[in-house]
Design an enzyme around this catalytic site. Structure first.
Site, PDB file in Angstrom:
ATOM      1  N   LEU A 199     -32.585  13.961 -14.967  1.00 47.34           N
ATOM      2  CA  LEU A 199     -33.197  13.287 -15.350  1.00 47.34           C
ATOM      3  C   LEU A 199     -34.315  12.051 -14.988  1.00 47.34           C
ATOM      4  O   LEU A 199     -33.600  11.646 -14.073  1.00 47.34           O
ATOM      5  CB  LEU A 199     -32.416  12.771 -16.861  1.00 47.34           C
ATOM      6  CG  LEU A 199     -32.256  11.905 -17.654  1.00 47.34           C
ATOM      7  CD1 LEU A 199     -33.090  13.468 -18.539  1.00 47.34           C
ATOM      8  CD2 LEU A 199     -31.393  10.973 -18.830  1.00 47.34           C
ATOM      9  N   HIS A 200     -35.168  12.653 -15.027  1.00 40.32           N
ATOM     10  CA  HIS A 200     -35.990  11.328 -14.323  1.00 40.32           C
ATOM     11  C   HIS A 200     -37.705  10.909 -14.764  1.00 40.32           C
ATOM     12  O   HIS A 200     -38.125  10.614 -14.182  1.00 40.32           O
ATOM     13  CB  HIS A 200     -36.465  11.709 -12.841  1.00 40.32           C
ATOM     14  CG  HIS A 200     -37.052  12.713 -12.394  1.00 40.32           C
ATOM     15  ND1 HIS A 200     -36.631  14.005 -12.617  1.00 40.32           N
ATOM     16  CD2 HIS A 200     -38.183  12.273 -12.105  1.00 40.32           C
ATOM     17  CE1 HIS A 200     -37.945  14.981 -11.902  1.00 40.32           C
ATOM     18  NE2 HIS A 200     -38.761  13.882 -11.971  1.00 40.32           N
ATOM     19  N   ARG A 201     -37.895  12.027 -15.609  1.00 33.78           N
ATOM     20  CA  ARG A 201     -39.242  11.943 -15.640  1.00 33.78           C
ATOM     21  C   ARG A 201     -39.687  10.862 -17.230  1.00 33.78           C
ATOM     22  O   ARG A 201     -38.799  10.151 -17.601  1.00 33.78           O
ATOM     23  CB  ARG A 201     -39.949  13.588 -17.117  1.00 33.78           C
ATOM     24  CG  ARG A 201     -39.981  14.598 -16.199  1.00 33.78           C
ATOM     25  CD  ARG A 201     -41.483  15.288 -15.512  1.00 33.78           C
ATOM     26  NE  ARG A 201     -40.618  15.650 -14.759  1.00 33.78           N
ATOM     27  CZ  ARG A 201     -42.372  16.532 -14.607  1.00 33.78           C
ATOM     28  NH1 ARG A 201     -43.665  15.564 -14.182  1.00 33.78           N
ATOM     29  NH2 ARG A 201     -42.363  17.901 -13.620  1.00 33.78           N
ATOM     30  N   ARG A 234     -34.827   5.371 -10.903  1.00 34.30           N
ATOM     31  CA  ARG A 234     -35.775   4.364 -12.307  1.00 34.30           C
ATOM     32  C   ARG A 234     -34.158   4.471 -13.923  1.00 34.30           C
ATOM     33  O   ARG A 234     -35.405   4.019 -14.082  1.00 34.30           O
ATOM     34  CB  ARG A 234     -37.115   5.354 -12.645  1.00 34.30           C
ATOM     35  CG  ARG A 234     -37.808   4.710 -13.494  1.00 34.30           C
ATOM     36  CD  ARG A 234     -39.317   5.600 -13.345  1.00 34.30           C
ATOM     37  NE  ARG A 234     -39.262   6.973 -13.827  1.00 34.30           N
ATOM     38  CZ  ARG A 234     -39.591   7.381 -12.884  1.00 34.30           C
ATOM     39  NH1 ARG A 234     -39.920   7.137 -11.334  1.00 34.30           N
ATOM     40  NH2 ARG A 234     -39.858   8.561 -13.699  1.00 34.30           N
ATOM     41  N   ASP A 272     -35.005  17.493 -16.904  1.00 35.57           N
ATOM     42  CA  ASP A 272     -36.485  17.730 -17.246  1.00 35.57           C
ATOM     43  C   ASP A 272     -37.277  17.485 -15.407  1.00 35.57           C
ATOM     44  O   ASP A 272     -38.503  17.204 -15.567  1.00 35.57           O
ATOM     45  CB  ASP A 272     -36.717  16.258 -17.187  1.00 35.57           C
ATOM     46  CG  ASP A 272     -36.190  15.350 -16.731  1.00 35.57           C
ATOM     47  OD1 ASP A 272     -35.492  14.781 -15.325  1.00 35.57           O
ATOM     48  OD2 ASP A 272     -36.836  13.353 -17.273  1.00 35.57           O
TER      49      ASP A 272
END
Length: 352
Positions: A199-201, A234, A272
């Protein structure tokens, strides 16, 4: 022929590994690599150069942790200087990052030929920075290397046949890399019967409501399934910033070979990421995508990938239905594993 390759993010390292390996095997081609520094965390960047035997970058710009405009502008400035110094025959860019767009603008302004690997992808969501980057890069590219037939059709619908460019479908260089490194990955995960989550978008991590909703659904899944979550720096920062709690412990970011091992052992993929959607299919895993749309439409149309967005009901439904099931398909959606060779052959034919 001299190629200047611009890299800045994990998926680009994976793709570039395959092409660089072919370049090094061919006579008459030299490659200079620029690492913009867009992914500056060692576990998210340097480890890929180390374990994938990508040549050490000839230039490192160390540009990161800035706004989109500031980051892209500084990259253009740095890349212009390098292009003027190196005088490459072609600038090679990958994917859809700010590094890609910066390389495209710098090359075009200096009238150097531009080759875009992974051209023609469209999610049709202009709120995604990646969508803007890929559209603008495609428009100024001289060579458009599409990974799928769908990508070729996208360019044709947008009128690219009328432009002065070469459009080909060599296949997906990520498939080349996956085949090569999957045979060399000996990593054995200790956890069994798990969901692999990434999960990083920005559309998810920078929107507290979307991130909260996704985490709530994942926490519900964690009550029933083991979840292995290599967390992006992030994402960790945003979870802390907004006080969003996971009900399980994530793991540190992993290198590519370890990620392949995790993917091989997974019972389902939840992501994602654009790249992981494809890699899941390539290793016969079903995928639930935490986005409202995807550029990999052929996976959705084929019933291999399921768009859940942030809807908890869809996330839980798809995960429950496809956990521990494997894809059985002979479709060659991403080529035959020789995309990198075809890309090099095309550049040699048209540039020399």
């Amino acid at each position: 022929m001299k190629i200047l390759t611009v890299l800045g993010a994990r998926p680009q390292f994976i793709k570039a590994a395959a092409v660089s390996r072919v370049i090094r095997s061919r006579g008459g081609i030299t490659e200079k690599i620029v690492h913009t520094g867009q992914h500056f965390d060692k576990k998210m960047s340097q480890v890929f150069f180390d374990e994938m035997d990508i040549p050490t970058p000839d230039y490192e710009l160390n540009i990161n942790s800035l706004s989109h405009g500031a980051m892209t502008g500084r990259m253009i400035e740095g890349l212009e200087e390098i292009i003027i110094q190196e005088k490459p025959d072609v600038v090679l860019v990958y994917g859809d990052t700010n590094s890609t767009l910066a390389g495209a603008i710098a090359a075009t302004k200096l009238q150097v030929k531009l080759a875009h690997v992974e051209a023609g992808l469209r999610s049709y969501n202009m709120a995604m920075p990646e969508e803007v980057n890929r559209i603008l890069t495609d428009r100024v590219s001289n060579f458009l290397f599409c990974p799928t037939a769908t990508a070729v059709r996208n360019l044709q619908k947008e009128g690219f046949n009328a432009f002065s460019c070469i459009i080909t479908n060599p296949g997906d260089v990520m498939y080349d890399s996956l085949l090569y490194y999957a045979a060399r990955s000996n990593y054995q995960p200790t956890t069994k019967n798990y969901i692999l989550l990434t999960l990083h978008r920005q559309e998810n991590t920078d929107n507290p409501q979307r991130l909260q909703t996704i985490v709530e659904a994942i926490n519900m899944l964690a009550e029933k399934f083991a979840i292995v979550f290599p967390i992006h720096p992030r994402t960790q920062k945003k979870l802390t910033e907004w006080g969003i709690k996971l009900s399980f412990n994530p793991v540190e970011p992993v290198g590519y070979l370890e990620m392949i091992g995790l993917l091989k052992g997974a019972s389902l993929v939840l992501t994602d990421s654009g790249g992981l959607q494809k890699e899941a299919y390539m290793l016969n895993k079903y995928c639930v995508t935490l986005r409202d749309e995807t550029e990999w439409l052929e996976l959705v149309e084929g019933g291999y990938n399921f768009l859940a967005g942030t809807d908890p009901n869809k996330i839980l439904e798809f995960a429950g239905s496809y956990f521990a099931k494997e894809i059985n398909s002979n479709d060659l959606l991403y080529g035959d594993g020789h995309a990198s060779e075809k890309i090099c052959d095309t550049l040699i034919t048209h540039i020399g």
